[in-house]
Design a protein around this motif. Structure first.
Motif, mmCIF file in Angstrom:
data_model
loop_
_atom_site.group_PDB
_atom_site.id
_atom_site.type_symbol
_atom_site.label_atom_id
_atom_site.label_comp_id
_atom_site.label_asym_id
_atom_site.label_seq_id
_atom_site.Cartn_x
_atom_site.Cartn_y
_atom_site.Cartn_z
ATOM 1 N N ASP A 222 -71.025 -61.083 78.739
ATOM 2 C CA ASP A 222 -70.428 -61.971 77.728
ATOM 3 C C ASP A 222 -69.045 -62.440 78.172
ATOM 4 N N ARG A 225 -69.432 -64.960 81.125
ATOM 5 C CA ARG A 225 -69.930 -66.261 80.667
ATOM 6 C C ARG A 225 -68.855 -67.044 79.929
ATOM 7 N N ARG A 226 -68.051 -66.341 79.136
ATOM 8 C CA ARG A 226 -66.955 -67.027 78.434
ATOM 9 C C ARG A 226 -65.953 -67.589 79.431
ATOM 10 N N HIS A 227 -65.659 -66.804 80.449
ATOM 11 C CA HIS A 227 -64.671 -67.221 81.446
ATOM 12 C C HIS A 227 -65.129 -68.452 82.231
ATOM 13 N N ASP A 231 -73.921 -70.741 79.795
ATOM 14 C CA ASP A 231 -74.707 -70.485 78.581
ATOM 15 C C ASP A 231 -76.095 -69.989 78.965
#
Length: 324
Positions: A222, A225-227, A231
């Motif tokens: 998570d 993926r945010r960095h 998606d």
């Protein structure tokens, strides 16, 4: 002036007109192999076959066509198949794979009514099947100890190795595993047909240690993926946040890592297939039946399962003695 070409009842007077041959008419109206393949591959896609499988069939059948200079389905004969196998300069095992793939496509031609008989059924290639050994449990334990699990890639690889050894899933399934496939409440993997080679549903148990490692990996995913703004809900992703099955070679990322670890740490027989075989042998050693092991591996044939089990002559004799 017109001239007579023959005398008597066979005389032909006037300009000679060449009529199109019956064979020419047939060829013009015949189904081309290219059109047949387009239909077959569309049927395969609709049936849920992987694109990778379709591309493999396409490559091999195009090679078969090229070697024999074939254009129409009706031109395919037993002789053309024998000629193809004869000119192939590959190992017998590879030749067997090519034969099986060609037969599979021809069977689909037959099912569509384009070929009237299965002339390929009696064509076989015999090879000596070598029983490949599974990885040693001690080597797997040593590998897990030596991997630097303080880094994301190291921890991801450790979880992958642990998961393959504890569940026996294929490397391809590993790359397609989603978070929804993990049932943490009931401690099991719930794999739908899209992730499995035989397209059947399968449930495989996991232990609490593995479940905890998977939860930690998902949490790390998570953040990555945010960095990177990616998606996906894949369990195993790259260090850039991408899914590991977005290209032809990406599903081999863990395989490449295993090869690297094997060389770095001097471990023999450490690869995805060997770990899967180790899982099967471990089940056998704990008393699981071959039928149960076959189900766990997702095999449709018990004969395939027996090839996974590395049983030497002395072991067979010892186990058989218990039944005397």
């Amino acid at each position: 002036m017109s001239r007579s070409r023959k005398h008597g009842v066979f005389a032909v007077s006037g300009d000679v007109v060449v009529l199109p041959s019956k064979n020419h008419e047939t060829k013009r109206d015949s189904l081309t192999i290219s059109d047949a393949l387009d239909t077959v591959f569309q049927q395969m896609r609709i049936s849920g076959n992987r694109q990778r499988t379709i591309e493999s069939y396409q490559y091999i059948f195009q090679q078969f066509m090229s070697v024999n200079k074939l254009q129409y389905v009706e031109d395919i004969t037993v002789e053309s198949l024998y000629h193809y196998l004869d000119v192939l300069e590959v190992k017998p095992t590879t030749k067997l794979i090519r034969l099986k793939s060609t037969k599979a496509v021809l069977s689909k031609f037959f099912n569509n009514g384009w070929i009237k008989e299965k002339f390929w059924n009696n064509i076989h290639i015999k090879i000596d099947k070598e029983v490949k050994k599974g990885a040693k449990e001690s080597d797997i334990d040593k590998l897990l100890e030596l991997i630097d699990q303080s880094s994301f890639v190291g921890f991801r690889d450790a979880v992958a190795i642990k998961l393959m050894y504890k569940t026996g899933i294929r490397i391809r399934t590993l790359g397609e595993l989603r978070e929804r496939h993990i049932d943490f409440e009931n401690l099991c993997l719930s794999l739908d047909g899209s992730t499995l080679k035989n397209h059947k549903f399968l449930k495989l148990p996991i232990d609490e240690e593995l479940a905890a490692m998977l939860k930690m990996l998902i949490k790390l995913n998570d953040g990555i993926r945010r960095h990177f703004g990616t998606d996906n809900r894949n369990v195993f992703i790259t260090q850039n946040g991408s899914a590991m099955n977005t290209s032809k070679s990406s599903n081999c990322a863990i395989s490449k890592q295993l090869n690297k670890y094997a060389k770095r740490f001097g471990l023999e027989n450490i690869n995805a297939h060997a770990i899967r075989r180790a899982y099967a042998k471990n089940l056998l050693n704990k008393g699981a039946s071959i039928a149960l092991i076959s189900k766990a591996l997702g095999h449709s044939d018990l004969a395939v399962t027996t090839q996974y089990l590395d049983i030497d002559i002395e072991e067979v004799a010892t186990n058989l003695r218990d039944f005397l």
